[in-house]
Design an enzyme around this catalytic site. Sequence first.
Site, mmCIF file in Angstrom:
data_model
loop_
_atom_site.group_PDB
_atom_site.id
_atom_site.type_symbol
_atom_site.label_atom_id
_atom_site.label_comp_id
_atom_site.label_asym_id
_atom_site.label_seq_id
_atom_site.Cartn_x
_atom_site.Cartn_y
_atom_site.Cartn_z
ATOM 1 N N ASN A 9 0.804 -3.528 -6.529
ATOM 2 C CA ASN A 9 1.100 -3.786 -5.121
ATOM 3 C C ASN A 9 0.014 -4.694 -4.561
ATOM 4 O O ASN A 9 -1.089 -4.249 -4.265
ATOM 5 C CB ASN A 9 1.149 -2.457 -4.354
ATOM 6 N N LYS A 11 -0.123 -6.146 -1.764
ATOM 7 C CA LYS A 11 -0.290 -5.993 -0.311
ATOM 8 C C LYS A 11 -0.355 -7.381 0.356
ATOM 9 O O LYS A 11 0.283 -8.321 -0.114
ATOM 10 C CB LYS A 11 -1.496 -5.118 0.004
ATOM 11 N N HIS A 98 5.454 3.354 1.723
ATOM 12 C CA HIS A 98 4.005 3.334 1.485
ATOM 13 C C HIS A 98 3.285 3.896 2.703
ATOM 14 O O HIS A 98 3.719 3.699 3.844
ATOM 15 C CB HIS A 98 3.544 1.900 1.201
ATOM 16 N N GLU A 100 0.783 3.004 4.280
ATOM 17 C CA GLU A 100 0.425 2.014 5.298
ATOM 18 C C GLU A 100 1.623 1.692 6.188
ATOM 19 O O GLU A 100 1.480 1.491 7.397
ATOM 20 C CB GLU A 100 -0.107 0.755 4.608
ATOM 21 N N GLU A 170 0.815 9.112 -3.682
ATOM 22 C CA GLU A 170 -0.405 8.431 -3.267
ATOM 23 C C GLU A 170 -1.145 9.293 -2.252
ATOM 24 O O GLU A 170 -0.759 9.348 -1.088
ATOM 25 C CB GLU A 170 -0.089 7.058 -2.681
ATOM 26 N N GLY A 176 -7.611 2.771 -1.206
ATOM 27 C CA GLY A 176 -8.551 1.763 -0.738
ATOM 28 C C GLY A 176 -9.910 2.315 -0.351
ATOM 29 O O GLY A 176 -10.732 1.605 0.202
ATOM 30 N N SER A 216 -6.416 4.303 -5.701
ATOM 31 C CA SER A 216 -7.682 3.845 -6.289
ATOM 32 C C SER A 216 -7.754 4.066 -7.792
ATOM 33 O O SER A 216 -8.820 4.359 -8.341
ATOM 34 C CB SER A 216 -8.881 4.507 -5.586
ATOM 35 N N GLY A 238 -5.737 -2.436 -5.197
ATOM 36 C CA GLY A 238 -6.823 -3.399 -5.347
ATOM 37 C C GLY A 238 -7.018 -3.919 -6.753
ATOM 38 O O GLY A 238 -7.241 -5.122 -6.957
#
Length: 253
Positions: A9, A11, A98, A100, A170, A176, A216, A238
């Site tokens: 992902n 992002k 997600h 977010e 998640e 993150g 992460s 990330g």
Amino acid sequence: MRKKIVAGNWKMNKTLSEAQQLASEVVNMVKDEVNSDVQVVLCPPFISLYAVGKLIESQSNISLGAQNCYHKASGAFTGEVSVDMLKSVGASYVIIGHSERRQYFNETNAQLAEKVNLLLAAQLQPIFCCGESLEQREKGIHFDFVRQQLTESLFHLDTSQIQKIVIAYEPIWAIGTGKTATSAQAQEMHAMLRKHLAGKYGEQMADNISILYGGSANPGNARELFACPDVDGGLIGGASLKSRDFTDIIKSF
């Protein structure tokens, strides 16, 4: 046998040229180094979907995924992207729910149920995200909270439909932040999710649904996480922005 999946992902990162460069690096590394039957999914921003799709279209083990879709089929929704639009540029997976999106855009379980229906009707595969906050975990309500997410967004599906869902757990407190759920914590939640699915659809069906870990994950911890019996891969944030790290995660099975 459950499908092993590692999805990246990206992002809101990478311009078009940067996305093409990253995708090219991943394609070459996967071709040279990955011998397992892992399904790789690249999820770039909307503007790069078509270009990345062209770069990976000859790779049977690399698929194109989108990061979101709108919960209506079409219409006067300026700035949104429909399921049919995503399919038209070659996407085969779509991340929905997600944390977010839930946090910043107030997405609800009911809206996600609508997205699931649209995606399945278009023969696209949802990657359905679920997970709890640190506050919910500390209060001891994390299992109930995550069960509710599945129940309200997925449990209207029949058995032929539910088997087309990929679930991504998640823990919000580990996205993150550099913190990661321990392999024991990840396995505990994944086992609970599978048990919840089995209660609705039966053990055989639940045992065929891939459940990914997102939070992460990195080359240093992926092997331990992926070794858990109910962890079938990862939704990588990330670390998916670095081709070397992402490929090493793919090789962690």
